[in-house]
Write a protein that holds these residues in place. Structure first.
Motif, short mmCIF file in Angstrom:
data_model
loop_
_atom_site.label_atom_id
_atom_site.label_comp_id
_atom_site.label_asym_id
_atom_site.label_seq_id
_atom_site.Cartn_x
_atom_site.Cartn_y
_atom_site.Cartn_z
N LYS A 1 79.72 36.72 23.03
CA LYS A 1 80.28 35.83 22.01
C LYS A 1 81.33 36.52 21.15
O LYS A 1 82.15 35.84 20.52
N ASN A 2 81.31 37.85 21.09
CA ASN A 2 82.25 38.62 20.27
C ASN A 2 82.82 39.78 21.10
O ASN A 2 82.52 40.94 20.84
N TYR B 1 75.52 38.98 22.18
CA TYR B 1 76.45 39.21 21.08
C TYR B 1 77.82 39.62 21.60
O TYR B 1 78.85 39.12 21.15
N VAL B 2 77.85 40.54 22.59
CA VAL B 2 79.12 40.99 23.15
C VAL B 2 79.82 39.83 23.85
O VAL B 2 81.05 39.70 23.77
N ASN C 1 85.47 41.37 21.16
CA ASN C 1 86.30 42.37 20.48
C ASN C 1 85.49 43.30 19.59
O ASN C 1 86.06 44.12 18.87
N SER C 2 84.18 43.19 19.63
CA SER C 2 83.32 44.03 18.80
C SER C 2 83.09 45.37 19.50
O SER C 2 82.23 45.49 20.36
N ASN C 3 83.86 46.38 19.11
CA ASN C 3 83.72 47.70 19.73
C ASN C 3 82.35 48.31 19.48
O ASN C 3 81.79 48.95 20.37
N LEU C 4 81.81 48.13 18.29
CA LEU C 4 80.52 48.72 17.97
C LEU C 4 79.42 48.12 18.85
O LEU C 4 78.60 48.83 19.41
N ALA C 5 79.41 46.79 18.98
CA ALA C 5 78.40 46.13 19.81
C ALA C 5 78.55 46.54 21.27
O ALA C 5 77.56 46.77 21.97
N ARG D 1 79.78 49.38 22.45
CA ARG D 1 79.29 50.76 22.60
C ARG D 1 77.77 50.81 22.55
O ARG D 1 77.14 51.54 23.32
#
Length: 67
Positions: free
Chosen positions: A33-34, A30-31, A36-40, A42
């Protein structure tokens, strides 16, 4: 996977080692592919850190058992 609620109101996830690897792999994908996803990011950092700590404890216990 089991969730335990702490007295402070937080939650702890209890997982088998195989489940940790699946979650870590899914979060890594997921990270990737994304990015900019700070939640993923972390969450991946926390899962990876917990897995590394578990592995270190297992290695230390194995060394003590062999001594």
């Amino acid at each position: 996977m089991q969730f335990i609620v702490t007295p402070g109101g937080g939650e702890i996830a209890i997982m088998k080692p195989s489940e940790v690897l699946v979650v870590e792999g899914a979060l890594s994908l997921y990270v990737a592919k994304n990015p900019n996803s700070n939640l993923a990011f972390r969450a991946l950092r926390e899962v990876s850190s917990a897995n590394e700590s578990r592995e270190a404890r297992m290695e230390a216990e194995a060394e003590r058992a062999c001594s």
